[in-house]
Design a protein around this motif. Structure first.
Motif, mmCIF file in Angstrom:
data_model
loop_
_atom_site.group_PDB
_atom_site.id
_atom_site.type_symbol
_atom_site.label_atom_id
_atom_site.label_comp_id
_atom_site.label_asym_id
_atom_site.label_seq_id
_atom_site.Cartn_x
_atom_site.Cartn_y
_atom_site.Cartn_z
ATOM 1 N N SER A 133 0.827 -1.214 0.000
ATOM 2 C CA SER A 133 0.000 0.000 0.000
ATOM 3 C C SER A 133 0.857 1.258 0.000
ATOM 4 O O SER A 133 0.527 2.246 -0.658
ATOM 5 N N THR A 134 1.952 1.236 0.732
ATOM 6 C CA THR A 134 2.856 2.381 0.764
ATOM 7 C C THR A 134 3.454 2.632 -0.616
ATOM 8 O O THR A 134 3.495 3.779 -1.083
ATOM 9 N N ALA A 135 3.898 1.567 -1.271
ATOM 10 C CA ALA A 135 4.467 1.721 -2.615
ATOM 11 C C ALA A 135 3.425 2.288 -3.581
ATOM 12 O O ALA A 135 3.736 3.168 -4.388
ATOM 13 N N THR A 191 1.540 7.379 -6.551
ATOM 14 C CA THR A 191 0.507 8.333 -6.959
ATOM 15 C C THR A 191 0.784 9.741 -6.444
ATOM 16 O O THR A 191 -0.019 10.634 -6.647
ATOM 17 N N GLY A 192 1.899 9.922 -5.746
ATOM 18 C CA GLY A 192 2.277 11.258 -5.309
ATOM 19 C C GLY A 192 1.981 11.575 -3.854
ATOM 20 O O GLY A 192 2.260 12.669 -3.397
ATOM 21 N N VAL A 193 1.434 10.636 -3.111
ATOM 22 C CA VAL A 193 1.178 10.868 -1.681
ATOM 23 C C VAL A 193 2.513 10.823 -0.953
ATOM 24 O O VAL A 193 3.346 9.961 -1.225
ATOM 25 N N SER A 194 2.755 11.746 -0.036
ATOM 26 C CA SER A 194 4.043 11.753 0.653
ATOM 27 C C SER A 194 3.900 11.471 2.143
ATOM 28 O O SER A 194 4.031 10.333 2.573
ATOM 29 N N TRP A 195 3.630 12.484 2.945
ATOM 30 C CA TRP A 195 3.588 12.321 4.400
ATOM 31 C C TRP A 195 2.481 11.385 4.867
ATOM 32 O O TRP A 195 2.638 10.694 5.876
#
Length: 100
Positions: A45-47, A52-56
């Motif tokens: 899920s993190t990968a 998709t551009g999600v960071s924090w």
């Protein structure tokens, strides 16, 4: 917002560290299969979220996978750890495939 995410990650790693130390001392008997399954899903899920551009916002999900993978790795030094697929693993493994 970033401070809360970082604080949550630090709290998560502190509890994981406690379990890792208990595992190294042989006080717990982790089932390697269970910890591996618990670690893989959040890391996937993190990968996906990072791609998709999600960071924090990915940090809590990463920590949810990093802890179990750490336990899985450290369990190789614990003689009491074992490899056993139990009913629990089959039920939740199957449900993760069905409800994905």
């Amino acid at each position: 917002m970033h401070l809360i995410v970082i604080l949550g990650a630090l709290i998560s790693i502190s509890f994981t560290t406690t379990y890792l130390i208990a595992s190294l001392r042989g006080r717990v008997k982790p089932n390697r299969i269970t910890w591996l399954i618990w670690g893989i899903a959040p890391l996937i899920s993190t990968a996906a979220s990072l791609s998709t551009g999600v960071s924090w916002a990915s940090l809590p999900v990463f920590m949810a996978g990093f802890g179990p993978i750490s336990v899985f790795i450290v369990s190789s030094f614990n003689k009491a750890a074992y490899w056993r697929i139990e009913r629990f693993d089959y039920i939740f493994g199957l449900s993760s495939l069905v409800f994905d």
